[in-house]
Design a protein around this motif. Structure first.
Motif, PDB file in Angstrom:
ATOM      1  N   ALA A 139       1.149  -1.470  -0.033  1.00 32.96           N
ATOM      2  CA  ALA A 139       0.179  -0.237   0.123  1.00 32.96           C
ATOM      3  C   ALA A 139       0.842   1.601  -0.021  1.00 32.96           C
ATOM      4  O   ALA A 139       0.366   1.960  -0.757  1.00 32.96           O
ATOM      5  CB  ALA A 139      -1.056  -0.496   1.060  1.00 32.96           C
ATOM      6  N   VAL A 140       2.031   1.407   0.344  1.00 34.03           N
ATOM      7  CA  VAL A 140       2.767   2.575   0.840  1.00 34.03           C
ATOM      8  C   VAL A 140       3.627   2.658  -0.609  1.00 34.03           C
ATOM      9  O   VAL A 140       3.815   3.385  -1.384  1.00 34.03           O
ATOM     10  CB  VAL A 140       4.118   2.148   2.063  1.00 34.03           C
ATOM     11  N   ALA A 169      -1.432  -0.694 -11.078  1.00 35.64           N
ATOM     12  CA  ALA A 169      -0.646  -1.964 -10.927  1.00 35.64           C
ATOM     13  C   ALA A 169      -0.710  -2.199  -9.306  1.00 35.64           C
ATOM     14  O   ALA A 169      -0.812  -3.438  -8.843  1.00 35.64           O
ATOM     15  CB  ALA A 169       0.048  -2.611 -12.001  1.00 35.64           C
ATOM     16  N   ALA A 170      -0.084  -1.054  -8.829  1.00 34.21           N
ATOM     17  CA  ALA A 170       0.862  -1.559  -8.017  1.00 34.21           C
ATOM     18  C   ALA A 170      -1.190  -1.672  -6.694  1.00 34.21           C
ATOM     19  O   ALA A 170      -1.181  -2.176  -6.152  1.00 34.21           O
ATOM     20  CB  ALA A 170       1.565  -0.575  -7.117  1.00 34.21           C
ATOM     21  N   CYS A 171      -1.874  -0.584  -7.103  1.00 33.02           N
ATOM     22  CA  CYS A 171      -2.952  -0.999  -6.060  1.00 33.02           C
ATOM     23  C   CYS A 171      -3.736  -1.789  -6.357  1.00 33.02           C
ATOM     24  O   CYS A 171      -3.918  -2.716  -5.424  1.00 33.02           O
ATOM     25  CB  CYS A 171      -4.238   0.281  -6.542  1.00 33.02           C
ATOM     26  N   GLY A 172      -3.298  -2.933  -7.212  1.00 29.69           N
ATOM     27  CA  GLY A 172      -4.417  -4.170  -7.772  1.00 29.69           C
ATOM     28  C   GLY A 172      -3.854  -5.195  -6.425  1.00 29.69           C
ATOM     29  O   GLY A 172      -4.601  -6.290  -5.860  1.00 29.69           O
ATOM     30  N   GLU A 173      -2.383  -5.034  -6.750  1.00 28.23           N
ATOM     31  CA  GLU A 173      -1.652  -5.854  -5.704  1.00 28.23           C
ATOM     32  C   GLU A 173      -1.747  -5.981  -4.666  1.00 28.23           C
ATOM     33  O   GLU A 173      -1.889  -6.365  -4.156  1.00 28.23           O
ATOM     34  CB  GLU A 173      -0.768  -5.226  -6.513  1.00 28.23           C
ATOM     35  N   ALA A 174      -2.043  -4.660  -4.832  1.00 33.25           N
ATOM     36  CA  ALA A 174      -1.773  -4.908  -2.419  1.00 33.25           C
ATOM     37  C   ALA A 174      -3.323  -5.278  -2.340  1.00 33.25           C
ATOM     38  O   ALA A 174      -3.511  -5.586  -1.271  1.00 33.25           O
ATOM     39  CB  ALA A 174      -2.012  -2.441  -2.469  1.00 33.25           C
ATOM     40  N   ALA A 175      -4.252  -4.845  -3.192  1.00 36.56           N
ATOM     41  CA  ALA A 175      -5.583  -5.602  -2.715  1.00 36.56           C
ATOM     42  C   ALA A 175      -5.772  -6.644  -2.482  1.00 36.56           C
ATOM     43  O   ALA A 175      -6.499  -7.148  -1.684  1.00 36.56           O
ATOM     44  CB  ALA A 175      -6.345  -4.878  -4.291  1.00 36.56           C
ATOM     45  N   ILE A 186      -8.588   3.497  -1.905  1.00 38.58           N
ATOM     46  CA  ILE A 186      -8.193   4.814  -1.370  1.00 38.58           C
ATOM     47  C   ILE A 186      -7.373   5.529  -2.833  1.00 38.58           C
ATOM     48  O   ILE A 186      -7.192   6.711  -3.064  1.00 38.58           O
ATOM     49  CB  ILE A 186      -8.163   4.929  -0.157  1.00 38.58           C
ATOM     50  N   VAL A 187      -6.474   4.179  -2.310  1.00 42.33           N
ATOM     51  CA  VAL A 187      -5.174   5.306  -2.986  1.00 42.33           C
ATOM     52  C   VAL A 187      -5.398   5.053  -4.518  1.00 42.33           C
ATOM     53  O   VAL A 187      -5.482   6.544  -4.868  1.00 42.33           O
ATOM     54  CB  VAL A 187      -4.095   4.078  -3.100  1.00 42.33           C
TER      55      VAL A 187
END
Length: 372
Positions: A139-140, A169-175, A186-187
Motif C-alpha cells: 500500500a505504501v 497496478a500496484a493498487c491491484g497487487e496491494a488489494a 483509496i489510493v
C-alpha cells in the motif's frame, strides 16, 4: 470597467494584508493599546512560525519517532511494525501510509542517486523486496507512486500516465494481499482522478471502499476531488456528493464537515463579492463543520483536517473568537488544507493566525479570556 475591478481588488487586498506585512517586516510605529498591529500570537502560547511542523495536520509522536528512525537508519522494519499494529480500516493508518510514502518520495527527489550512491527512499525498495507479501508495504508503494506522479510530472503527459499506470497496478497487487483493506482502493481514487476514469469506473472503485469502510473521512475527501469542477465532475456534483455524505453521517462522524470542503474546492480565484464568507452557503457549511468537530472523538485523527479548514473560513468570515477556539487545538502543525497548497505552508498559516489574534483582541479578547 475591467481596470476598475482590478483597482478595487488591489485596495481590498491591501486592507487585509498590509497591516500583517508591516508586523512581519518589523516596522516600528506607535499604536494605541488594542490596535491590531499590537497583537502577538506568542502571548497565547502559539508556536513561532519557524517551529511549525508542515509534515502532518496534528500530532502523531509514534509516527514521527518511526519516520526519524527509518530515515536515519534506512531500515524499513519499524515502519512495517507500526503499520501492522494500526487498525487497517482506520483513518490513522491511511495517514501513516501517506506519510511513509511521502517521506520516501521526498527523499528520492532530494537524492535521485548517482554512480556509487543509493537513491533516497531506498528503504521502501528494500521493504518491497524483502517482504513482497506484506500488504502494508504494498500500500505504501502504491501511494508512493501516486505521489511521485503528482510531484514530478504534469497531468496529461506521457510520463505522468506511465507512473499512474504503474500505481494502478500496484493498487491491484496491494488489494490482492489484503482483500478487506480499503486503503488500496483509496489510493486508486487518486489514480482515477489522474487517469480520468469514467464516472462508471470511478463508482466501481468507490463501492469497494463503501463495502469496507463506509464512513472513512479520508476516502471521502479523496473522492471529492474527482467530483470537483476542475477535474471530472461539476460544482453541483461535488456539492451533492458532500451533502449526501453529511446527511448519512452517523453521530460523532466528521463527514458532517464534507460540505465545507466542497465549498473550499470551488472558491473563486478572485472574490469581489462583499460578504461572501458570511453568505448562507458558507455559513451553513461552517456550522456543519463546527458541529462535526464538537461531536467527534477528541482523538479522531481527522479532526485536525477539519479544524485547519475552519480556521481559514472563520478568519475570512471575521469570526475571530471561533477561529481562536480552533487554533488552540491545532497550533504547531500545518500539514493540511488549505496551507499545503501554498509554497510556504507555515507562512500562510501564520498570516491567518495573526489576523485571528488581531481581530480577537480588537474586539476585546485577550489571552485571559480565551478558554482552553
Amino acid at each position: 470597467m475591467e481596470i476598475l475591478w482590478v483597482l478595487i481588488a488591489l485596495v481590498m487586498l491591501g486592507v487585509v494584508v498590509l497591516p500583517f506585512l508591516r508586523r512581519r517586516r518589523g516596522a516600528v510605529g506607535l499604536v494605541p493599546p488594542g490596535h491590531p498591529d499590537a497583537a502577538d500570537p506568542a502571548n497565547y502560547g502559539f508556536a513561532r512560525e519557524e517551529e511549525l511542523d508542515i509534515r502532518m495536520p496534528g500530532p502523531d509522536q509514534d509516527l514521527l519517532d518511526v519516520l526519524d528512525l527509518v530515515q536515519r537508519t534506512q531500515d524499513h522494519r519499524a515502519a512495517q511494525q507500526l503499520l501492522a499494529g494500526t487498525d487497517a480500516a482506520g483513518e490513522l493508518r491511511w495517514q501513516r501510509v501517506q506519510a511513509f510514502a511521502g517521506a520516501a518520495s521526498l527523499e528520492l527527489n532530494q537524492r535521485p542517486g548517482s554512480v556509487g550512491e543509493a537513491p533516497g527512499g531506498q528503504w521502501l525498495r528494500v521493504w518491497r523486496t524483502e517482504a513482497p507479501k506484506d500488504a502494508a508495504g504494498a500500500a505504501v508503494h502504491a501511494e508512493f507512486l501516486v505521489q511521485q506522479a503528482w510531484r514530478t510530472a504534469a497531468p496529461g503527459t506521457d510520463e505522468f500516465r506511465i507512473i499512474m499506470e504503474e500505481a494502478k497496478a500496484a493498487c491491484g497487487e496491494a488489494a490482492l494481499l489484503a482483500p478487506g483493506d480499503p486503503i488500496p482502493y483509496i489510493v486508486e481514487l487518486s489514480v482515477a482522478r489522474g487517469l480520468g476514469y469514467s464516472q462508471q469506473d470511478f463508482e466501481q472503485v468507490w463501492l469497494k471502499i463503501l463495502d469496507r469502510a463506509p464512513n472513512h473521512m479520508g476516502a471521502h475527501l479523496a473522492a471529492l476531488h474527482y467530483w470537483c469542477e476542475k477535474w471530472h465532475g461539476s460544482r453541483q456534483q461535488a456539492y451533492a456528493f458532500a451533502e449526501a455524505a453529511a446527511a448519512r453521517a452517523p453521530q460523532g462522524s466528521l463527514l458532517a464537515a464534507m460540505p465545507l470542503f466542497a465549498v473550499f474546492e470551488h472558491l473563486p480565484e478572485v472574490n469581489l463579492v462583499s460578504g461572501f464568507y458570511q453568505s448562507e452557503v458558507v455559513t451553513k457549511a461552517i456550522h456543519g463543520a463546527l458541529h462535526a468537530v464538537h461531536s467527534a472523538r477528541p482523538d479522531d485523527p481527522m479532526s485536525a483536517h477539519v479544524r485547519h479548514l475552519l480556521v481559514f473560513f472563520l478568519v475570512r468570515a471575521e469570526r475571530w473568537a471561533e477561529a481562536m477556539s480552533q487554533l488552540i487545538h491545532i497550533d504547531g502543525h500545518v500539514g493540511a488544507l488549505p496551507w499545503t497548497l501554498s509554497s510556504d505552508p507555515a507562512a500562510e498559516f501564520a498570516v491567518h493566525r495573526a489576523l485571528a489574534v488581531a481581530g480577537y483582541e480588537a474586539n476585546g479578547g485577550s489571552p485571559a479570556t480565551l478558554p482552553h
